[in-house]
Scaffold this motif. Structure first.
Motif, PDB file in Angstrom:
ATOM      1  N   VAL A 262      -4.029   6.522  -2.554  1.00  0.00           N
ATOM      2  CA  VAL A 262      -3.130   5.367  -2.152  1.00  0.00           C
ATOM      3  C   VAL A 262      -3.657   4.407  -3.098  1.00  0.00           C
ATOM      4  CG1 VAL A 262      -3.155   4.100  -0.311  1.00  0.00           C
ATOM      5  CG2 VAL A 262      -3.470   6.519   0.219  1.00  0.00           C
ATOM      6  N   LEU A 263      -2.599   3.774  -3.630  1.00  0.00           N
ATOM      7  CA  LEU A 263      -2.624   2.517  -4.450  1.00  0.00           C
ATOM      8  C   LEU A 263      -2.101   1.258  -3.650  1.00  0.00           C
ATOM      9  CD1 LEU A 263      -0.924   4.017  -7.497  1.00  0.00           C
ATOM     10  CD2 LEU A 263      -3.427   4.220  -6.927  1.00  0.00           C
ATOM     11  N   ALA A 264      -2.890  -0.053  -4.145  1.00  0.00           N
ATOM     12  CA  ALA A 264      -2.495  -1.176  -3.758  1.00  0.00           C
ATOM     13  C   ALA A 264      -1.770  -1.842  -4.999  1.00  0.00           C
ATOM     14  CB  ALA A 264      -3.774  -2.021  -3.478  1.00  0.00           C
TER      15      ALA A 264
ATOM     16  N   ASN B  49       7.238  11.136 -13.017  1.00  0.00           N
ATOM     17  CA  ASN B  49       7.572   9.866 -12.915  1.00  0.00           C
ATOM     18  C   ASN B  49       7.622   9.242 -14.262  1.00  0.00           C
ATOM     19  OD1 ASN B  49       7.166   9.978 -10.175  1.00  0.00           O
ATOM     20  ND2 ASN B  49       5.167   9.648 -10.166  1.00  0.00           N
ATOM     21  N   GLY B  50       7.898  10.039 -15.222  1.00  0.00           N
ATOM     22  CA  GLY B  50       7.677   9.496 -16.710  1.00  0.00           C
ATOM     23  C   GLY B  50       6.252   8.912 -16.794  1.00  0.00           C
ATOM     24  N   GLY B  51       5.511   9.142 -15.972  1.00  0.00           N
ATOM     25  CA  GLY B  51       4.045   8.763 -16.247  1.00  0.00           C
ATOM     26  C   GLY B  51       3.565   7.219 -16.141  1.00  0.00           C
ATOM     27  N   ILE B  52       4.727   6.636 -15.514  1.00  0.00           N
ATOM     28  CA  ILE B  52       4.570   5.019 -15.305  1.00  0.00           C
ATOM     29  C   ILE B  52       3.401   4.820 -14.441  1.00  0.00           C
ATOM     30  CG2 ILE B  52       5.828   2.957 -14.766  1.00  0.00           C
ATOM     31  CD1 ILE B  52       8.180   4.523 -15.178  1.00  0.00           C
ATOM     32  N   GLU B  53       3.655   5.351 -13.421  1.00  0.00           N
ATOM     33  CA  GLU B  53       2.401   5.373 -12.170  1.00  0.00           C
ATOM     34  C   GLU B  53       0.955   5.447 -12.798  1.00  0.00           C
ATOM     35  OE1 GLU B  53       3.180   7.435  -8.845  1.00  0.00           O
ATOM     36  OE2 GLU B  53       2.576   5.626  -7.376  1.00  0.00           O
ATOM     37  N   PHE B  54       1.135   6.711 -13.267  1.00  0.00           N
ATOM     38  CA  PHE B  54      -0.378   7.181 -14.045  1.00  0.00           C
ATOM     39  C   PHE B  54      -0.899   6.146 -14.923  1.00  0.00           C
ATOM     40  CE2 PHE B  54      -2.823   9.840 -17.145  1.00  0.00           C
ATOM     41  CZ  PHE B  54      -3.859  10.072 -16.148  1.00  0.00           C
TER      42      PHE B  54
ATOM     43  N   ILE C 226       0.802  -1.168  -0.101  1.00  0.00           N
ATOM     44  CA  ILE C 226       0.014   0.081  -0.054  1.00  0.00           C
ATOM     45  C   ILE C 226       0.871   1.290   0.158  1.00  0.00           C
ATOM     46  CG2 ILE C 226      -1.802   1.274   1.240  1.00  0.00           C
ATOM     47  CD1 ILE C 226      -2.815  -1.487   0.230  1.00  0.00           C
ATOM     48  N   ARG C 227       0.923   1.973  -0.982  1.00  0.00           N
ATOM     49  CA  ARG C 227       1.632   3.468  -1.169  1.00  0.00           C
ATOM     50  C   ARG C 227       0.866   4.366  -1.737  1.00  0.00           C
ATOM     51  NH1 ARG C 227       4.797   0.060  -4.848  1.00  0.00           N
ATOM     52  NH2 ARG C 227       6.187  -1.199  -3.983  1.00  0.00           N
ATOM     53  N   THR C 228       1.332   5.637  -1.333  1.00  0.00           N
ATOM     54  CA  THR C 228       0.532   6.621  -1.938  1.00  0.00           C
ATOM     55  C   THR C 228       1.044   7.028  -3.134  1.00  0.00           C
ATOM     56  OG1 THR C 228       2.494   8.115  -0.994  1.00  0.00           O
ATOM     57  CG2 THR C 228       0.703   8.119   0.465  1.00  0.00           C
ATOM     58  N   TYR C 229       0.252   7.600  -3.993  1.00  0.00           N
ATOM     59  CA  TYR C 229       0.340   7.972  -5.442  1.00  0.00           C
ATOM     60  C   TYR C 229       1.513   9.035  -5.494  1.00  0.00           C
ATOM     61  CZ  TYR C 229      -0.187   9.421 -10.166  1.00  0.00           C
ATOM     62  OH  TYR C 229       0.004   9.829 -11.370  1.00  0.00           O
ATOM     63  N   GLY C 230       2.318   8.756  -6.587  1.00  0.00           N
ATOM     64  CA  GLY C 230       3.324   9.800  -6.527  1.00  0.00           C
ATOM     65  C   GLY C 230       4.736   9.858  -5.844  1.00  0.00           C
ATOM     66  N   GLY C 231       4.405   8.924  -4.548  1.00  0.00           N
ATOM     67  CA  GLY C 231       5.546   8.789  -3.710  1.00  0.00           C
ATOM     68  C   GLY C 231       6.642   7.814  -4.170  1.00  0.00           C
ATOM     69  N   SER C 232       6.075   6.660  -4.821  1.00  0.00           N
ATOM     70  CA  SER C 232       7.062   5.685  -5.088  1.00  0.00           C
ATOM     71  C   SER C 232       6.490   4.876  -6.303  1.00  0.00           C
ATOM     72  CB  SER C 232       7.012   4.759  -4.120  1.00  0.00           C
ATOM     73  OG  SER C 232       5.970   4.189  -3.670  1.00  0.00           O
ATOM     74  N   VAL C 233       7.499   4.660  -7.312  1.00  0.00           N
ATOM     75  CA  VAL C 233       7.084   4.044  -8.387  1.00  0.00           C
ATOM     76  C   VAL C 233       7.676   2.593  -8.435  1.00  0.00           C
ATOM     77  CG1 VAL C 233       7.145   4.106 -10.978  1.00  0.00           C
ATOM     78  CG2 VAL C 233       7.159   6.208  -9.855  1.00  0.00           C
TER      79      VAL C 233
END
Lengths: 118, 207
Positions: free
Chosen positions: B113-115, B67-72, B30-37
């Motif tokens: 927050v993402l899983a 983030n190079g948009g990877i997470e998005f 479980i991580r916040t968005y934009g905080g870690s790819v």
């Protein structure tokens, strides 16, 4: 077809107003716009007449007293309209569609077919 | 229109990042968005204390283009594959263009927050500012990962993140037939605040 459109001044109802006047101009249906805003704001009536004029329609504009939902259902039934049209809901900050109490009332209680305009 | 919130303040929730094993034995982060790819299997574990203040000050939050948009893009992918039966009140939108537009609005709120399971995003929970000093909550878990306890951990992480960011009032609407969702919200302290509409409204006082 005789169409009754309910407008209460919410964004959704104004969107419906613009779409329906445009559409009726193309189909030649007979349109009645019912305004129900509780307070009798002349701004809203002017906005409705402007949309009607823009589409070059010969539509009836009238005011309804009281709650928009029940007033619309009553008028549609007692005066034999073929179709009731209302706005299709507002969006929450999240983007969720939220149906107002008035829309809910119309959907559940109208004997007339109902169109929700998105 | 002022919303009603519970009198009691909710408990302290766990702040992301954290990991757990779901009911099907999968390792979920479980991580916040934009905080870690995510890159490979490496986890970007951070100390649970000390860096929260800086994270809440925008360090952990970048525009979707970063983030190079990877997470998005991974998030978009999750929603494109989303089971239409799991849509609620018109979200997520059905088409990819609609999903991108919707996500930009949602992520702009800055509290997401993402899983993650390995390199797949399998859940997303968000708080979107309502312009009245409160936040609207929504949570999504992809169908293959439902009924495994991920929704609860996502809620935990989201509410913890919300507390870090100083959110006070949180509310949501839920379809009345959605017993599973309502049970989840109640478990976290949400109480019914409005029953006048088609959907039920529930709220929580975070701090």
């Amino acid at each position: 077809m005789e169409v009754l459109l309910g407008v209460d001044g919410t964004d959704g109802s104004l969107r419906a107003l613009d779409r329906v006047t445009e559409r009726v101009a193309a189909t030649g249906d007979e349109l009645t716009v019912a305004i129900a805003d509780g307070g009798g704001e002349t701004d809203l009536e002017a906005r409705v007449r402007e949309a009607v004029d823009r589409a070059d329609l010969d539509a009836t504009v009238r005011r309804l007293d009281g709650d928009l939902g029940s007033a619309l259902v009553n008028v549609a039934e007692s005066e034999g309209f073929d179709r009731l049209v209302v706005g299709g809901g507002e969006r929450s900050p999240m983007g969720k569609i939220e149906l107002s109490q008035e829309t809910q009332f119309v959907l559940l209680n109208a004997e007339t077919s109902v169109t929700l305009v998105r | 229109m002022s919303r009603v919130y519970p009198d009691e303040v909710a408990r302290e929730f766990e702040r992301p990042p954290f990991t757990f094993t779901d009911d099907n034995g999968r390792e979920i982060a479980i991580r916040t968005y934009g905080g870690s790819v995510p890159d490979g299997n490496e986890r970007h574990e951070q100390g649970s204390n000390g860096d929260e203040a800086s994270e809440s000050d925008g360090e952990g939050r970048q525009p979707a283009e970063d983030n190079g948009g990877i997470e998005f893009e991974t998030l978009v992918e999750m929603y494109v594959a989303f089971d239409p039966a799991d849509r609620a009140q018109g979200i997520p939108p059905a088409r990819e263009s609609g999903i991108r537009e919707w996500l930009e609005t949602v992520l702009d709120g800055g509290c997401d927050v993402l899983a993650w399971h390995e390199n797949d995003c399998v859940g997303h929970a968000t708080l979107v500012p309502d312009g009245e000093n409160a936040y609207e909550l929504a949570i999504f878990v992809t169908s293959e990962y439902q009924r495994a306890g991920i929704g609860s951990q996502l809620m935990e992480g989201l509410l913890g993140h919300g507390q870090t960011r100083g959110a006070a009032g949180v509310w949501l609407t839920v379809e009345r037939w959605n017993d599973v969702a309502m049970a989840l919200y109640r478990k976290f302290g949400f109480e019914t605040s409005n029953t006048d509409s088609f959907e039920l409204e529930m709220s929580l006082r975070l701090q």
